[in-house]
Design an enzyme around this catalytic site. Structure first.
Site, short mmCIF file in Angstrom:
data_model
loop_
_atom_site.label_atom_id
_atom_site.label_comp_id
_atom_site.label_asym_id
_atom_site.label_seq_id
_atom_site.Cartn_x
_atom_site.Cartn_y
_atom_site.Cartn_z
N GLU A 59 0.64 -1.37 0.02
CA GLU A 59 -0.02 -0.08 0.04
C GLU A 59 0.69 1.31 -0.02
O GLU A 59 0.92 2.03 0.84
CB GLU A 59 -0.85 -0.18 1.36
CG GLU A 59 -1.96 -1.15 1.09
CD GLU A 59 -3.18 -1.38 2.02
OE1 GLU A 59 -3.20 -0.57 3.12
OE2 GLU A 59 -4.12 -2.25 1.78
N GLU B 214 -4.29 -9.10 -1.36
CA GLU B 214 -4.86 -8.63 0.24
C GLU B 214 -6.52 -8.47 0.14
O GLU B 214 -6.94 -7.87 -0.69
CB GLU B 214 -4.01 -7.94 0.96
CG GLU B 214 -4.43 -7.87 2.29
CD GLU B 214 -3.75 -6.73 3.35
OE1 GLU B 214 -2.56 -6.46 2.92
OE2 GLU B 214 -4.64 -5.86 3.93
#
Ligand SMILES: *[C@@H]1O[C@H](CO)[C@@H](O)[C@H](O)[C@H]1NC(C)=O
Ligand SMILES: *[C@@H]1O[C@H](CO)[C@@H](O)[C@H](O)[C@H]1NC(C)=O
Ligand SMILES: *[C@@H]1O[C@H](CO)[C@@H](O)[C@H](O)[C@H]1NC(C)=O
Ligand SMILES: *[C@@H]1O[C@H](CO)[C@@H](O)[C@H](O)[C@H]1NC(C)=O
Ligand SMILES: *[C@@H]1O[C@H](CO)[C@@H](O)[C@H](O)[C@H]1NC(C)=O
Ligand SMILES: *[C@@H]1O[C@H](CO)[C@@H](O)[C@H](O)[C@H]1NC(C)=O
Length: 515
Positions: free
Chosen positions: A253, A358
């Site tokens: 991220e 994810e």
């Protein structure tokens, strides 16, 4: 799996009751969890092919079925069902890589909080041929929010040559032994892929692992070079334990550390700085290392950022030559329709694979943490996986392999849900409905299975995805989230018609041989 009782239902479908059924526990969240301990766990078992002309059906439902197996026969004539689902195997799409979860510090601690017998049962459930046969494991490089402390592998300030790079007790005593045990249980080599949350504080603009901050200097500079070498050192250290990595992501991220004052470990990149770091540092370092075959996935962040992120990184050949795939997360998917993100990216860059790296339930502040027995969450998983796969995605990775009943441990209390929840006080673990959602895909869609075309005789609210596996067998997965009342039939021109019914709120996997 032992087949003990055979009985014929009115539909002509033979249901096979099992001696190792789910031990259900209903705590009032819509459906049941299956309770497992050191000596008992329901298990799907090995799934051979049915005899020619027959099909196998595995169903899980809100009413408590968990991979319940039955057998049926193809018919020469149409059953007359209004909804006919026609296979079109000559229409070929992407091939599957596989499914899995993440060995976070938290997952490892939770698994190890059980007795060794229960640990074995749990690992067997995920990795063995009797279990759901995960092929992928995401491994965080050093700490993330699902850790109990903040650390990297190189916390000695100004250690640019990484002389003091060292794995930690979380790796050596927890994650590595569990990964080795998982590998030993698995019939095939596990595909591990690594993701880093933060660089060491001394390499960063903000001097901390958390919050808004990126690497000091510029791509090609000494901080960026050291951060690339850190990846190689990680691969070397895990290699000493016979664990080799199938892949890497360019970092978890990147927008978290770029745009927000994140409350946990993050490292900011823009698509431009990620591109230049790959072109000048990570790509060349990996290429000239002992691990040049390691697949590199960019992004590892929400699909909302596609196709823009991919366009920036992959339109520059110096970066694109080192990249193999695009990893993405499922958060904020409501804002990111799959066609304009995933399919659009596939059509722009068909030679790069798309891979879901994810996802978890219970992350939304309005619906936080563990919910034992939630069927809604099982449907969320199956819906998202089908949507991804129907938009060129090649695999799907769940987040923590196991959490405790709080949804942790997590040092910032960012508690979420997991397909397996442990209760060490009773030495049991609970298999959530989401575990079975994963199973309906991971158990049946072997590596190399190819998605094929399908058409419908009328509009349907069923969600469907169809595959031909490398052994020429067919797999059809159906999710029924609707209230619509309808039977359906499947037409495979090589065999004829099969008649089925997807019960209310159910996931169904159908399997048959086409030889
Ligand atoms: C484990 O679970 C099985 C099935 O529910 C039960 O019969 C057995 O007593 C349990 N074992 C222990 C040690 O609780
Ligand atoms: C299949 O359909 C044909 C033509 O409609 C009919 O003659 C035949 O009896 C049917 N077979 C079966 C098994 O129903
Ligand atoms: C780092 O490594 C060097 C050389 O091995 C060693 O002398 C030194 O004590 C280490 N420093 C720390 C802080 O671990
Ligand atoms: C790694 O694998 C090799 C060959 O299979 C074996 O000889 C060696 O003992 C293993 N090392 C470790 C640390 O497991
Ligand atoms: C960032 O958040 C931390 C708390 O997580 C706070 O202490 C700090 O002041 C914040 N920094 C900025 C620049 O907002
Ligand atoms: C889907 O579930 C509904 C209830 O939610 C049920 O009435 C219907 O029969 C199911 N659909 C199919 C095609 O079986």
């Amino acid at each position: 799996m032992r087949e003990t009782v055979l009985f014929i239902l009115l539909t002509g479908v033979i249901a096979i009751a099992r001696a190792d059924d789910c031990q259900p526990l209903n705590v009032g969240h819509g459906s049941v969890v299956c309770v497992c301990n050191a000596t008992y766990c329901d298990s799907v078992g090995r799934t051979g092919l049915p005899d020619p002309g027959q099909f196998l059906s595995y169903v899980s439902s809100k009413t408590g079925s968990r991979l319940v197996k039955s057998r049926g026969q193809f018919q020469k004539n149409s059953t007359g069902a209004a909804l006919r689902i026609t296979l079109n195997p000559s229409q070929k799409y992407q091939r599957i890589k596989g499914f899995g979860g993440a060995m976070t510090d938290a997952a490892a601690m939770n698994i190890l909080s059980l007795s060794s017998g229960a640990q074995d049962q749990l690992l067997r459930q995920y990795f063995s041929p009797d279990g759901i046969e995960y092929r992928f494991v995401r491994v965080p490089m050093a700490s993330c929010d699902f850790s109990t402390r903040l650390y990297t592998y190189a916390d000695t300030p100004d250690d640019y040559s990484l002389q003091n790079f060292t794995l930690t007790e979380e790796d050596i005593h927890m994650k590595i032994p569990l990964l080795q045990r998982a590998q030993a249980l698995s019939a095939q080599p596990l595909n591990l892929f690594a993701s880093a949350w933060s660089a060491p504080a001394w390499l960063k603009t903000n001097g901390a692992l958390i919050g808004k901050g990126s690497l000091k200097g510029k791509p090609g500079g000494k901080e960026h070079k050291t951060w690339a070498q850190y990846y190689i050192r990680f691969l070397e250290e895990y290699g000493k334990y016979n664990l080799s990595f199938w892949g890497l992501t360019s970092g978890n991220e990147p927008t978290a550390g770029e745009m927000t004052n994140y409350s946990f470990q993050a490292l900011g990149f823009t698509p431009e700085t990620q591109r230049d770091w790959i072109a000048l540092d990570l790509g060349p370092e990996l290429h000239s290392s002992s691990f040049p075959q390691t697949r590199l996935m960019i992004l590892d962040d929400n699909r909302l950022l596609l196709p823009h992120w991919a366009q920036v990184v992959l339109s520059e050949v110096q970066a694109a030559r080192y990249v193999h795939g695009i990893g993405f997360h499922w958060y904020l998917n409501n804002l990111a329709p799959p066609d304009v993100t995933l399919t659009a990216t596939h059509h722009l860059y068909p030679e790069y694979f798309l891979f879901a790296t994810e996802a978890c339930s219970g992350w939304n502040p309005l619906d936080r943490g563990v919910r034992l027995g939630s069927w809604d969450r099982a449907e969320d998983y199956a819906h998202d996986i089908i949507q991804d796969l129907n938009n060129y995605v090649t695999g799907w990775t769940d987040w923590n392999l196991a959490l405790n009943q709080d949804g942790g441990p997590n040092w910032v209390k960012n508690f979420v849900d997991s397909p397996i929840i442990v209760d060490p006080s009773k030495d049991v673990f609970y298999k959530q409905p989401t575990f079975y959602s994963m199973a309906h895909f991971s158990k049946f869609l072997w590596e190399g299975s190819q998605r094929v075309g399908v058409s419908y005789s009328q509009h349907t609210s069923l969600e469907i995805s169809v595959y031909i596996r490398p052994d020429a067998s067919a797999v059809l997965i159906v999710l029924n989230r609707s209230e619509e009342e309808m039977q359906f039939e499947v037409w495979d021109q090589t065999l004829g018609f099969l008649s089925e019914r997807a019960p209310a709120h159910s996931i169904l996997t159908l399997l048959w041989s086409r030889r």
